[in-house]
Design an enzyme around this catalytic site. Structure first.
Site, short mmCIF file in Angstrom:
data_model
loop_
_atom_site.label_atom_id
_atom_site.label_comp_id
_atom_site.label_asym_id
_atom_site.label_seq_id
_atom_site.Cartn_x
_atom_site.Cartn_y
_atom_site.Cartn_z
N GLU A 21 14.06 -7.81 49.17
CA GLU A 21 12.67 -8.18 49.92
C GLU A 21 12.95 -8.56 51.33
O GLU A 21 12.00 -8.30 52.13
CB GLU A 21 12.07 -9.44 49.04
CG GLU A 21 11.90 -9.28 47.66
CD GLU A 21 11.22 -10.70 47.04
OE1 GLU A 21 12.21 -11.71 46.77
OE2 GLU A 21 10.14 -10.64 46.69
N GLU B 141 15.37 -9.70 39.04
CA GLU B 141 14.35 -10.62 38.58
C GLU B 141 14.33 -10.71 36.88
O GLU B 141 14.11 -11.86 36.35
CB GLU B 141 13.32 -10.79 39.27
CG GLU B 141 13.35 -11.12 40.55
CD GLU B 141 13.94 -10.25 41.65
OE1 GLU B 141 14.38 -9.03 41.47
OE2 GLU B 141 13.64 -10.50 42.91
C1 1HE Z 1 25.02 -17.19 44.38
C2 1HE Z 1 24.07 -16.15 44.32
C3 1HE Z 1 22.74 -16.37 44.22
C4 1HE Z 1 26.20 -15.32 44.38
N1 1HE Z 1 22.42 -17.71 44.22
N2 1HE Z 1 24.43 -18.29 44.34
N3 1HE Z 1 20.09 -12.62 42.67
C5 1HE Z 1 20.96 -12.21 41.70
O1 1HE Z 1 20.53 -12.40 40.60
C6 1HE Z 1 22.51 -11.77 42.13
C7 1HE Z 1 23.36 -12.71 41.67
N4 1HE Z 1 24.63 -12.67 42.15
C8 1HE Z 1 25.59 -11.62 41.92
O2 1HE Z 1 25.27 -10.78 41.16
C9 1HE Z 1 26.83 -11.29 42.59
O3 1HE Z 1 27.22 -12.66 42.99
C10 1HE Z 1 26.99 -10.40 43.56
C11 1HE Z 1 27.02 -8.83 42.75
C12 1HE Z 1 25.85 -10.22 44.48
C13 1HE Z 1 28.22 -10.64 44.14
O4 1HE Z 1 29.37 -10.49 43.24
P1 1HE Z 1 30.80 -11.17 43.58
O5 1HE Z 1 31.66 -10.98 42.52
O6 1HE Z 1 31.23 -10.61 44.94
O7 1HE Z 1 30.48 -12.79 43.92
P2 1HE Z 1 30.39 -13.73 42.73
O8 1HE Z 1 31.80 -14.40 42.40
O9 1HE Z 1 29.49 -13.73 41.93
O10 1HE Z 1 29.63 -15.16 43.71
C14 1HE Z 1 30.73 -15.67 44.78
C15 1HE Z 1 29.64 -17.19 44.71
O11 1HE Z 1 28.40 -17.11 45.26
C16 1HE Z 1 29.65 -17.96 43.66
O12 1HE Z 1 29.57 -19.30 43.75
P3 1HE Z 1 31.06 -19.99 43.55
O13 1HE Z 1 30.56 -21.56 43.83
O14 1HE Z 1 31.23 -19.90 41.94
O15 1HE Z 1 32.18 -19.50 44.43
C17 1HE Z 1 28.18 -17.44 43.01
O16 1HE Z 1 27.49 -18.39 42.12
C18 1HE Z 1 27.63 -17.69 44.15
N5 1HE Z 1 26.25 -16.58 44.24
N6 1HE Z 1 24.94 -15.09 44.20
C19 1HE Z 1 23.13 -18.74 44.07
N7 1HE Z 1 21.87 -15.32 44.26
C20 1HE Z 1 12.14 -15.27 46.47
S1 1HE Z 1 12.22 -14.73 44.83
C21 1HE Z 1 13.77 -13.66 44.98
C22 1HE Z 1 14.29 -13.73 43.51
C23 1HE Z 1 15.67 -13.18 43.59
O17 1HE Z 1 16.31 -13.10 44.46
S2 1HE Z 1 16.31 -12.86 41.98
C24 1HE Z 1 17.73 -12.19 42.35
C25 1HE Z 1 18.83 -13.29 42.62
#
Ligand code: 1HE
Length: 266
Positions: free
Chosen positions: A117, A137
């Site tokens: 977005e 989403e």
């Molecule tokens: C996060 C987020 C997040 C990572 N919110 N904390 N977005 C998603 O559904 C995408 C979610 N994220 C992922 O699928 C993966 O993190 C990635 C593919 C982007 C990257 O993977 P990777 O293996 O490099 O990293 P990771 O180990 O998953 O994440 C590293 C840290 O970032 C980890 O936190 P930690 O405290 O355990 O180290 C994750 O929890 C954190 N993290 N992504 C919160 N999105 C206005 S409406 C919009 C609606 C949306 O955007 S929906 C899509 C949301």
């Protein structure tokens, strides 16, 4: 002038080099997930860019451009707060898309959900070949809330957004380029070089032409044809009447200006 500066705490870095500002999402440990403070700081940063800046390059630190909404914010949010949340994203993203500055976004790794977005607010999109694009989403039980159902749908169409949201289909950089979601694909590590080249080009345009592209073209796109043609006539008359336009046209006629395609190779 080359003025590196860290602003807005640790979430956004701004680096100004003459007419080009580079705005970097700087939360790589959370994959640049957009929390509310992050979105507010993005808005404040765009509002604070000095008048000397002519183009912005927006990028993300680390291996991923942006993992979208910070999902930790959703755990306790009720419906009213959710609407408020979207409104704040809309305000911030409007500053990016409808501000005075052309914005080039450089993307690598995840460009998902709210990250896509945000990318859709930019005027030129450059993807390194590691970039991938998704709307998870549906998987998360939520919906687009940062303007993507309007902006991403305008870019790639209702049918593709529907399919991506229903199935979790993720596009790679080549696929994104083929459908017009990104304008350029570069090898890994080359996105910023490409963006700087494009920024330098944009910065040499007449400011009034850039203003018309950023502020008037989107209005024309929303207008019925008869209104759009009238709006076009008005802005065309104003831009061509400016002294800078006269000088640029004379420069071409007197063979002092580049021919089309001479200075840029997209
Ligand atoms: C996060 C987020 C997040 C990572 N919110 N904390 N977005 C998603 O559904 C995408 C979610 N994220 C992922 O699928 C993966 O993190 C990635 C593919 C982007 C990257 O993977 P990777 O293996 O490099 O990293 P990771 O180990 O998953 O994440 C590293 C840290 O970032 C980890 O936190 P930690 O405290 O355990 O180290 C994750 O929890 C954190 N993290 N992504 C919160 N999105 C206005 S409406 C919009 C609606 C949306 O955007 S929906 C899509 C949301």
């Amino acid at each position: 002038m080359n003025t590196p500066s860290q602003t807005e705490g640790q979430l956004i870095n701004v680096h100004i080099d003459a007419a080009i500002a580079t705005v970097t999402l700087n939360r790589p440990e959370k994959r640049n997930a957009l929390s509310m403070p992050f979105v507010r700081q993005l808005q404040a940063c765009f509002e604070a860019l000095p008048g000397s800046v002519r183009v912005v390059i927006l990028n993300g630190a680390g291996a991923h451009f942006c993992a979208g909404l910070d999902l930790s914010e959703l755990s306790e949010t009720n419906a009213g707060e959710g609407m408020q949340h979207s409104m704040l994203w809309y305000e911030a993203f409007a500053k990016v898309q409808f501000g005075r500055l052309p914005v080039i976004v450089v993307m690598q790794g995840a460009v998902v959900g709210g990250g896509l977005e945000l990318a859709a607010t930019a005027h030129v999109r450059v993807a390194e070949d590691s970039a991938y694009f998704g709307l998870p989403e549906g998987q998360r039980g939520i919906f687009l809330g940062g303007g993507g159902s309007v902006r991403v749908t305008k870019l790639i169409g209702f049918s593709r957004v529907t399919e991506m949201m229903l199935t979790g289909h993720v596009l790679n950089a080549t696929e994104a380029h083929a459908i017009g979601l990104v304008h350029y694909v570069t090898p890994a590590g080359e996105g910023m070089r490409k963006a700087r080249e494009l920024a330098a080009r944009i910065a040499t345009n007449a400011p009034l032409s850039n203003y018309a592209v950023l502020s008037v073209l989107p209005l024309i796109a929303e207008q019925p044809m008869s209104h759009g043609l009238m709006t076009e006539q008005l802005i065309a008359a104003i831009t061509q009447g400016a002294p800078e336009a006269k000088e640029r046209v004379h420069a071409f006629l007197e063979k002092r200006a580049d021919k089309v395609g001479m200075a840029v190779n997209p």
